[in-house]
Design a protein around this motif. Sequence first.
Motif, PDB file in Angstrom:
ATOM      1  N   LYS A 126      11.756 -12.583  -3.824  1.00 12.06           N
ATOM      2  CA  LYS A 126      10.398 -12.518  -3.327  1.00 12.06           C
ATOM      3  C   LYS A 126      10.314 -13.287  -1.996  1.00 12.06           C
ATOM      4  O   LYS A 126      10.878 -14.365  -1.854  1.00 12.06           O
ATOM      5  N   VAL A 127       9.645 -12.695  -1.021  1.00 11.59           N
ATOM      6  CA  VAL A 127       9.496 -13.348   0.283  1.00 11.59           C
ATOM      7  C   VAL A 127       8.517 -14.507   0.151  1.00 11.59           C
ATOM      8  O   VAL A 127       7.406 -14.327  -0.341  1.00 11.59           O
ATOM      9  N   THR A 128       8.948 -15.700   0.588  1.00  7.81           N
ATOM     10  CA  THR A 128       8.029 -16.834   0.521  1.00  7.81           C
ATOM     11  C   THR A 128       7.747 -17.398   1.903  1.00  7.81           C
ATOM     12  O   THR A 128       6.685 -17.947   2.132  1.00  7.81           O
TER      13      THR A 128
ATOM     14  N   GLY B   9      11.506 -10.091   6.275  1.00  9.80           N
ATOM     15  CA  GLY B   9      10.595 -10.050   5.141  1.00  9.80           C
ATOM     16  C   GLY B   9       9.133  -9.907   5.545  1.00  9.80           C
ATOM     17  O   GLY B   9       8.278  -9.698   4.691  1.00  9.80           O
ATOM     18  N   VAL B  10       8.856  -9.998   6.842  1.00  9.86           N
ATOM     19  CA  VAL B  10       7.466  -9.856   7.301  1.00  9.86           C
ATOM     20  C   VAL B  10       7.002  -8.428   7.050  1.00  9.86           C
ATOM     21  O   VAL B  10       7.748  -7.488   7.222  1.00  9.86           O
ATOM     22  N   GLY B  11       5.725  -8.311   6.651  1.00 10.49           N
ATOM     23  CA  GLY B  11       5.190  -6.970   6.419  1.00 10.49           C
ATOM     24  C   GLY B  11       4.652  -6.847   5.013  1.00 10.49           C
ATOM     25  O   GLY B  11       4.475  -7.839   4.314  1.00 10.49           O
ATOM     26  N   GLN B  12       4.417  -5.617   4.606  1.00 10.84           N
ATOM     27  CA  GLN B  12       3.846  -5.422   3.277  1.00 10.84           C
ATOM     28  C   GLN B  12       4.888  -5.547   2.171  1.00 10.84           C
ATOM     29  O   GLN B  12       4.560  -5.715   1.007  1.00 10.84           O
ATOM     30  N   GLU B  13       6.162  -5.476   2.562  1.00 17.95           N
ATOM     31  CA  GLU B  13       7.223  -5.613   1.571  1.00 17.95           C
ATOM     32  C   GLU B  13       7.181  -7.004   0.963  1.00 17.95           C
ATOM     33  O   GLU B  13       6.963  -7.994   1.655  1.00 17.95           O
ATOM     34  N   LEU B  14       7.436  -7.094  -0.314  1.00 18.64           N
ATOM     35  CA  LEU B  14       7.368  -8.397  -0.951  1.00 18.64           C
ATOM     36  C   LEU B  14       8.713  -9.042  -1.185  1.00 18.64           C
ATOM     37  O   LEU B  14       8.814 -10.178  -1.591  1.00 18.64           O
TER      38      LEU B  14
ATOM     39  N   TYR C 101      -0.114  -6.882  16.689  1.00 23.18           N
ATOM     40  CA  TYR C 101       0.361  -7.275  15.364  1.00 23.18           C
ATOM     41  C   TYR C 101       0.916  -6.067  14.606  1.00 23.18           C
ATOM     42  O   TYR C 101       1.992  -6.125  14.010  1.00 23.18           O
ATOM     43  N   GLU C 102       0.180  -4.963  14.664  1.00 24.98           N
ATOM     44  CA  GLU C 102       0.638  -3.762  13.961  1.00 24.98           C
ATOM     45  C   GLU C 102       1.936  -3.229  14.559  1.00 24.98           C
ATOM     46  O   GLU C 102       2.814  -2.750  13.848  1.00 24.98           O
ATOM     47  N   LEU C 103       2.045  -3.325  15.866  1.00 25.98           N
ATOM     48  CA  LEU C 103       3.269  -2.866  16.515  1.00 25.98           C
ATOM     49  C   LEU C 103       4.447  -3.724  16.065  1.00 25.98           C
ATOM     50  O   LEU C 103       5.527  -3.224  15.774  1.00 25.98           O
ATOM     51  N   MET C 104       4.199  -5.017  15.968  1.00 23.33           N
ATOM     52  CA  MET C 104       5.246  -5.924  15.498  1.00 23.33           C
ATOM     53  C   MET C 104       5.673  -5.536  14.085  1.00 23.33           C
ATOM     54  O   MET C 104       6.860  -5.442  13.795  1.00 23.33           O
ATOM     55  N   LEU C 105       4.704  -5.271  13.226  1.00 28.09           N
ATOM     56  CA  LEU C 105       5.037  -4.853  11.854  1.00 28.09           C
ATOM     57  C   LEU C 105       5.823  -3.548  11.836  1.00 28.09           C
ATOM     58  O   LEU C 105       6.739  -3.359  11.040  1.00 28.09           O
ATOM     59  N   PHE C 106       5.447  -2.673  12.731  1.00 29.55           N
ATOM     60  CA  PHE C 106       6.141  -1.393  12.811  1.00 29.55           C
ATOM     61  C   PHE C 106       7.610  -1.602  13.188  1.00 29.55           C
ATOM     62  O   PHE C 106       8.517  -1.028  12.571  1.00 29.55           O
TER      63      PHE C 106
END
Lengths: 232, 232
Positions: A48-50, A87-92, B126-131
């Motif tokens: 899990k990303v912390t 790990g940044v993003g919606q992925e957990l 921010y969204e571009l970074m996530l992408f």
Amino acid sequence: MKKDKQGCDLTTCMLCRLCLKEWTPAVEAHRRNFSLKKGEMLFKEGDKVTGIYFVYAGKVKVHKHWGKDKELIVRFAQKGDIVGHRGVGQELVYPISATALEPVTICYVDMAFFQSSLQVNHTFLYELMLFYASELQESERHMRNLAHMSVKGRVANALLLLHGKFGFNTSGVLNMKISRNDLAAYTGATYETVFRTLSELVQDRIITIADKEIAIISPEKLLRLAKEDEGL
Amino acid sequence: MKKDKQGCDLTTCMLCRLCLKEWTPAVEAHRRNFSLKKGEMLFKEGDKVTGIYFVYAGKVKVHKHWGKDKELIVRFAQKGDIVGHRGVGQELVYPISATALEPVTICYVDMAFFQSSLQVNHTFLYELMLFYASELQESERHMRNLAHMSVKGRVANALLLLHGKFGFNTSGVLNMKISRNDLAAYTGATYETVFRTLSELVQDRIITIADKEIAIISPEKLLRLAKEDEGL
DNA sequence: GCAGTTTCGTGATATATATCATATAATTAT
DNA sequence: ATAATTATATGATATATATCACGAAACTGC
């Protein structure tokens, strides 16, 4: 993973370097420092990303697992480098593992604080975005090499990368002691094949190996090897 | 590359979707619309970076060259997708090429305007970074597959990706007409090997091919093939 | 300091995949 | 329309690289 009482100098990593001075005390309050022994894992693929890690001293490999005992190293990190940003993003969960290649000290901030720092500091966010962009380029170059280059060319490329990233002393000895196994994992080949390729390079007087340390005698020849293997 | 008089609807791409409403007129003033025929290139690896492209209609492949006549496809893009963002950064040339796979219409903004949009809109940045982060993950997964998976597993993965990304009709026919050559370039194998692998999949009743269109009969079996090839 | 595990070193063998060759069908260009 | 190019189809052959197998050296934990 042992907690350090002594903290970092607040100037080494990207988070600190780009920090707004009003925000520095917040960083100081939130960062946690750890030490790891050689072979210890910072985190493992699937964990899990912390939070986000910064290497404060030592070298770390970032790798993806394959089956039970195979891996592919996607990146090496050293002092100042960020680790765990995948790990940044919606992925957990982390899509990769990170392992200390030598004694390592780490700065860590939890994800919530990292996110706040990004919200508060446009420049930091922008630089992080650029960093991702360059990692993506690098990854895709590496990918093409895996797909179309011979092991010899890939080994040449790998040695050049280590040469450029970690440096070397006056006699060309790489400033990084890398095991054959890790070199194999980085080039996406088996240990045996990489070993044989290294032997060839030694015979051709392009590198020397003494006491497990690799020295590059002729970076030019390595570059030529890599280039001609690009079929250009 | 023909200039279109009719512009886009200002809602399709990331730039427009995340746009501040005060900024929309600026976008409208700066975006340029183009049409390309099948096979035409948006830009070529090594071209000077001038701006960012968004696919408004049609499908595009993003690929890296190898030698004179080999390539590796790193990504497919369709309506709404950004293309050319690999050129962002200090690099002055595109590290990849982009080619229309069918008639395509494009929205284009020059780099200066794109950069301004990023400065003005934190959310967009921010969204571009996530992408980028998710593309990096994807790229590294693909990389590991190239390094350690058999061609059969890679073809299975490729078909699943096309299945998921472009969709399929009620009889399982992929909503994308991909040539064997492009499938080979995407899986990082030769045309012949991919051809033989597809024949196997047809024999095993996992897919059917009629009139060059591929239909996936059993995504489950494909998934199983891909998974067992992961050695888990 | 010794046992156990990991890394190193090297040969023999197997095999997946690339390469070469060639024919036909289907597009695309003129 | 006709030529020219490009995609499809398949067999035969070559080869780079993985796999297996084994012993020695070098760390590492207790």
